[in-house]
Design a protein around this motif. Structure first.
Motif, PDB file in Angstrom:
ATOM      1  N   LEU A 101       1.605   1.948  -3.622  1.00  0.00           N
ATOM      2  CA  LEU A 101       0.491   2.399  -4.465  1.00  0.00           C
ATOM      3  C   LEU A 101      -0.194   3.713  -4.114  1.00  0.00           C
ATOM      4  O   LEU A 101      -0.688   4.393  -4.741  1.00  0.00           O
ATOM      5  CB  LEU A 101      -0.485   1.233  -4.131  1.00  0.00           C
ATOM      6  CG  LEU A 101      -0.198  -0.093  -4.729  1.00  0.00           C
ATOM      7  CD1 LEU A 101      -1.310  -0.934  -4.663  1.00  0.00           C
ATOM      8  CD2 LEU A 101       0.118  -0.208  -6.213  1.00  0.00           C
ATOM      9  N   ARG A 102       0.254   4.138  -2.801  1.00  0.00           N
ATOM     10  CA  ARG A 102      -0.378   5.239  -2.267  1.00  0.00           C
ATOM     11  C   ARG A 102       0.084   6.581  -2.871  1.00  0.00           C
ATOM     12  O   ARG A 102      -1.143   7.260  -3.224  1.00  0.00           O
ATOM     13  CB  ARG A 102      -0.134   5.593  -0.659  1.00  0.00           C
ATOM     14  CG  ARG A 102      -0.925   6.650   0.002  1.00  0.00           C
ATOM     15  CD  ARG A 102      -0.613   6.609   1.299  1.00  0.00           C
ATOM     16  NE  ARG A 102      -1.198   5.526   2.107  1.00  0.00           N
ATOM     17  CZ  ARG A 102      -0.521   4.580   2.435  1.00  0.00           C
ATOM     18  NH1 ARG A 102       0.821   4.489   2.355  1.00  0.00           N
ATOM     19  NH2 ARG A 102      -1.201   3.492   3.095  1.00  0.00           N
TER      20      ARG A 102
ATOM     21  N   GLU B 284       0.736  -1.117  -0.055  1.00  0.00           N
ATOM     22  CA  GLU B 284      -0.037  -0.008  -0.030  1.00  0.00           C
ATOM     23  C   GLU B 284       1.038   1.191   0.140  1.00  0.00           C
ATOM     24  O   GLU B 284       0.646   2.235  -0.380  1.00  0.00           O
ATOM     25  CB  GLU B 284      -0.942   0.091   1.120  1.00  0.00           C
ATOM     26  CG  GLU B 284      -1.992  -1.050   1.032  1.00  0.00           C
ATOM     27  CD  GLU B 284      -3.063  -0.785   0.105  1.00  0.00           C
ATOM     28  OE1 GLU B 284      -3.273   0.409  -0.282  1.00  0.00           O
ATOM     29  OE2 GLU B 284      -3.395  -1.620  -0.955  1.00  0.00           O
ATOM     30  N   ASP B 285       2.223   1.448   0.820  1.00  0.00           N
ATOM     31  CA  ASP B 285       2.764   2.512   0.833  1.00  0.00           C
ATOM     32  C   ASP B 285       3.462   2.664  -0.872  1.00  0.00           C
ATOM     33  O   ASP B 285       3.691   3.780  -1.099  1.00  0.00           O
ATOM     34  CB  ASP B 285       3.986   2.027   1.362  1.00  0.00           C
ATOM     35  CG  ASP B 285       3.658   2.141   2.874  1.00  0.00           C
ATOM     36  OD1 ASP B 285       2.907   2.774   3.304  1.00  0.00           O
ATOM     37  OD2 ASP B 285       4.611   1.759   3.807  1.00  0.00           O
TER      38      ASP B 285
ATOM     39  N   PHE C 136      -7.420  -6.352   2.420  1.00  0.00           N
ATOM     40  CA  PHE C 136      -7.017  -6.077   3.976  1.00  0.00           C
ATOM     41  C   PHE C 136      -7.477  -7.226   4.935  1.00  0.00           C
ATOM     42  O   PHE C 136      -8.609  -6.976   5.713  1.00  0.00           O
ATOM     43  CB  PHE C 136      -7.577  -4.822   4.455  1.00  0.00           C
ATOM     44  CG  PHE C 136      -7.395  -3.493   3.655  1.00  0.00           C
ATOM     45  CD1 PHE C 136      -6.000  -3.180   3.661  1.00  0.00           C
ATOM     46  CD2 PHE C 136      -8.198  -2.854   2.963  1.00  0.00           C
ATOM     47  CE1 PHE C 136      -5.521  -2.001   2.924  1.00  0.00           C
ATOM     48  CE2 PHE C 136      -7.844  -1.883   1.996  1.00  0.00           C
ATOM     49  CZ  PHE C 136      -6.388  -1.317   2.274  1.00  0.00           C
TER      50      PHE C 136
ATOM     51  N   LEU D 284      -6.307  -2.634  -9.674  1.00  0.00           N
ATOM     52  CA  LEU D 284      -6.397  -1.697  -8.305  1.00  0.00           C
ATOM     53  C   LEU D 284      -7.703  -0.920  -8.461  1.00  0.00           C
ATOM     54  O   LEU D 284      -8.318  -0.925  -9.428  1.00  0.00           O
ATOM     55  CB  LEU D 284      -5.204  -0.876  -8.567  1.00  0.00           C
ATOM     56  CG  LEU D 284      -3.764  -1.442  -8.604  1.00  0.00           C
ATOM     57  CD1 LEU D 284      -2.769  -0.549  -8.960  1.00  0.00           C
ATOM     58  CD2 LEU D 284      -3.472  -2.481  -7.377  1.00  0.00           C
TER      59      LEU D 284
ATOM     60  N   ASP E 222      -9.267   3.274  -7.082  1.00  0.00           N
ATOM     61  CA  ASP E 222      -8.769   4.749  -6.422  1.00  0.00           C
ATOM     62  C   ASP E 222      -9.196   4.382  -5.045  1.00  0.00           C
ATOM     63  O   ASP E 222     -10.005   3.867  -4.709  1.00  0.00           O
ATOM     64  CB  ASP E 222      -9.663   5.890  -7.362  1.00  0.00           C
ATOM     65  CG  ASP E 222      -9.459   5.964  -8.594  1.00  0.00           C
ATOM     66  OD1 ASP E 222      -8.124   5.742  -9.012  1.00  0.00           O
ATOM     67  OD2 ASP E 222     -10.259   5.951  -9.350  1.00  0.00           O
ATOM     68  N   ARG E 223      -8.255   5.390  -4.360  1.00  0.00           N
ATOM     69  CA  ARG E 223      -8.371   5.183  -2.842  1.00  0.00           C
ATOM     70  C   ARG E 223      -9.599   6.081  -2.537  1.00  0.00           C
ATOM     71  O   ARG E 223     -10.244   6.945  -3.081  1.00  0.00           O
ATOM     72  CB  ARG E 223      -7.195   5.923  -2.282  1.00  0.00           C
ATOM     73  CG  ARG E 223      -5.928   5.386  -2.665  1.00  0.00           C
ATOM     74  CD  ARG E 223      -4.891   5.819  -1.737  1.00  0.00           C
ATOM     75  NE  ARG E 223      -4.923   5.588  -0.400  1.00  0.00           N
ATOM     76  CZ  ARG E 223      -4.451   4.196  -0.018  1.00  0.00           C
ATOM     77  NH1 ARG E 223      -3.789   3.408  -0.776  1.00  0.00           N
ATOM     78  NH2 ARG E 223      -4.408   3.924   1.240  1.00  0.00           N
TER      79      ARG E 223
ATOM     80  N   ARG F 284      -6.954  -2.614  -2.170  1.00  0.00           N
ATOM     81  CA  ARG F 284      -8.227  -2.680  -1.585  1.00  0.00           C
ATOM     82  C   ARG F 284      -8.458  -3.991  -0.881  1.00  0.00           C
ATOM     83  O   ARG F 284      -9.449  -4.679  -0.778  1.00  0.00           O
ATOM     84  CB  ARG F 284      -9.185  -2.143  -2.008  1.00  0.00           C
ATOM     85  CG  ARG F 284     -10.603  -1.919  -1.273  1.00  0.00           C
ATOM     86  CD  ARG F 284     -11.566  -1.350  -2.079  1.00  0.00           C
ATOM     87  NE  ARG F 284     -13.133  -1.114  -1.511  1.00  0.00           N
ATOM     88  CZ  ARG F 284     -13.889  -1.910  -1.138  1.00  0.00           C
ATOM     89  NH1 ARG F 284     -13.889  -3.042  -1.922  1.00  0.00           N
ATOM     90  NH2 ARG F 284     -15.155  -1.704  -0.697  1.00  0.00           N
TER      91      ARG F 284
ATOM     92  N   THR G 209      -5.155   1.827  -4.512  1.00  0.00           N
ATOM     93  CA  THR G 209      -4.936   0.700  -3.445  1.00  0.00           C
ATOM     94  C   THR G 209      -5.272  -0.498  -4.136  1.00  0.00           C
ATOM     95  O   THR G 209      -6.472  -0.643  -4.942  1.00  0.00           O
ATOM     96  CB  THR G 209      -5.879   1.336  -2.244  1.00  0.00           C
ATOM     97  OG1 THR G 209      -5.979   0.029  -1.283  1.00  0.00           O
ATOM     98  CG2 THR G 209      -7.273   1.340  -2.988  1.00  0.00           C
TER      99      THR G 209
END
Length: 526
Positions: free
Chosen positions: A182-183, A179-180, A192, A271, A273-274, A190, A188
């Motif tokens: 991709l951020r 995640e670091d 978890f 992936l 979008d956050r 997504r 993300t």
């Protein structure tokens, strides 16, 4: 830098101690009066008497190998209750001879070639969070030795396609590091799972892991665009496609294969979008049947909540600190593209129709449960060290079968606890919900006898596993098969599929060295 525990969950610095430990044991003492909660500490690794390695790697691979006893001990087990207790007792019967850390895919190929020639078992290791014996090198054949293939060095996002919203990612990357990376791109994966901090992409793929989100993209399968796998017959690289009807999917062959057919080295992953908008609430019910009906209606409504976790009254009391006769439904919605309050309100209307009482905002039962959820593995270790049996099992079934399945499981668990001479409680929550059924997740909290808790749990586990299969559920919804679920998985899978799986094993692992004992045995007939 925080230190990983060699025997238990997570980081040593995050263990349950002090006031948290006192409060935890106090709650258990109130729930189970008379329980012996004497703490037992893990032994030093030096006292375990770990044998010298039985195999020696070729000179070209020696740089990748570790024979350090502490390193080998940490790779000798997963993170199930029985793993933790055996470590506390100093019982590590199956320790890998070497821990091998490839630096790239070429190293994986070379290691697999050597192990095939030398008849050395290869147990792929991601984050080591298996709770079903998936990374324990138990003997399953006449092998000269066993190595743990730790893919932790393969930890990069290699390529990113922002237009298609996908990335090529190495299999050894752990959740936070992924995640670091991709951020900065506003993206993300997504995905978890509870083990997110300590589990890897390759582990998620190999076990068909379930994430935290309750609907739509519940399993890692849904996020896979293409895979790359090193097998004993060569490297398998599937084509990047949004979908395909060209025969059986090559990706599906390796998803859930648990290292028995090949070593996943990287994958193209879809992936998202956050999220920017979030809304949530918890709903209390006076009647559990109505709470289940409300949850089912939400799952069939097309609202697709990100969280739709129903806690039964016992789960609500133990892990959310809420007293209710019908349970608590924890609801959440999120989106990267639009506000979600209207979706939440519609879901709450459905709950009110079934007698639910919403509680929005504040320090409600849902927030309390979430906080407890993140600490559960550490608390499990603390209680296991105090003679408690604290473990979970999960399944999935259709809505029409749920009432009978839950009743059968509770009966089997309670009868098994009585037979084992332990007093305890059984909880149930839904981790995921589908239009056609829920994924119930059960917890057992029982006062065991120190020194006997593994055997006591094994008896309880066998009883509830039998109840799940007889009641028509799956032996696992997202914990994988490993070695612990094999007896019931062998009964669940259709015979023609079992024959095809054996054929695939022979074709892709001709030396029979890839994670022996998982999914299918090389000595099986057919």
């Amino acid at each position: 830098m925080p230190r990983r525990s060699w025997w238990g969950w997570g980081h040593v610095e995050d263990a349950v101690i002090g006031a948290e430990a006192a409060a935890l044991t106090g709650r258990v003492a109130a729930l189970l009066p008379g329980a012996d909660l004497t703490e037992h500490r893990p032994p030093d690794v030096a006292s375990l008497g770990i044998r010298a390695p039985r195999v020696e790697p070729p000179g070209a691979l020696a740089r990748l190998c570790s024979a350090d006893p502490a390193d080998r001990a940490a790779h000798a087990h997963g993170q199930a209750f029985r793993d933790v207790v055996r470590c506390l007792l100093g019982e590590l019967p199956h320790v890998p001879d070497l821990v091998v850390r490839p630096a790239d895919e070429a190293d994986v190929v070379d290691v697999l070639d050597w192990c095939t020639r030398a008849n050395v078992a290869v147990v792929p290791f991601g984050g080591g969070t298996s709770v079903v014996g998936g990374v324990e090198p138990r003997p399953a054949g006449d092998h000269a030795g066993a190595v743990s293939l730790d893919l932790g060095a393969l930890d990069r996002v290699v390529e990113l396609d922002r237009v298609s919203r996908a990335a090529r990612i190495q299999a050894g990357v752990l959740g936070p590091a992924l995640e670091d990376q991709l951020r900065p791109h506003g993206l993300t994966l997504r995905h978890f799972p509870q083990s997110f901090e300590f589990s890897s992409l390759g582990g998620w793929l190999a076990t068909r892991a379930g994430g935290h989100y309750a609907t739509v993209y519940t399993h890692i399968d849904d996020l896979v665009e293409a895979t790359r796998v090193v097998t004993g017959a060569g490297v398998s690289q599937s084509r990047r496609l949004p979908g395909s009807g060209a025969g059986p999917s090559p990706d599906r062959l390796f998803l859930g294969s648990e290292g028995a057919l090949g070593v996943i080295t990287e994958a193209w992953m879809r992936l998202q979008d956050r999220p920017r908008w979030r809304a949530g609430a918890s709903v209390l019910f006076d009647d559990y049947a109505k709470a289940v009906a409300a949850t089912r209606e939400i799952s069939q409504s097309g609202l697709f909540p990100s969280n739709c976790r129903l806690l039964d009254p016992v789960e609500a009391l133990v892990n959310a600190g809420t007293t209710t006769s019908g349970g608590v439904l924890v609801l959440g919605f999120e989106s990267a593209g639009h506000p979600v309050e209207r979706s939440l309100e519609r879901a709450l209307e459905l709950c009110r129709d079934h007698g639910g009482t919403p509680r929005e905002g504040g320090r409600d039962a849902g927030a309390t449960w979430k906080s407890s959820f993140l600490r559960m593995p550490y608390q499990r270790d603390a209680l296991a060290a105090r003679g408690m049996i604290v473990e979970t099992f999960e399944t999935a079934c259709t809505w029409d079968a749920f009432d009978d399945l839950r009743a059968a499981v509770l009966t089997a668990a309670n009868q098994a606890m009585d037979a084992a001479g332990v007093t305890g409680a059984v909880t149930c929550r839904f981790t995921h919900v589908y239009p056609d059924g829920p994924a119930p997740y059960f917890g057992v909290y029982a006062a065991g006898r120190w020194g006997d808790t593994v055997a006591q749990w094994d008896d309880i586990k066998a009883a509830v596993s039998e109840a799940l299969i007889v009641a028509g559920g799956t032996i696992t919804h997202h914990h994988a098969v490993g070695r612990d679920h094999r007896p019931w998985y062998d009964r669940q899978r259709p015979d023609p599929f079992a024959a095809a799986l054996r054929a695939a094993k022979r074709a892709l692992d001709p030396g029979g060295v890839l994670n022996p004992g998982v999914l299918v045995d090389v000595t099986d007939p057919g």
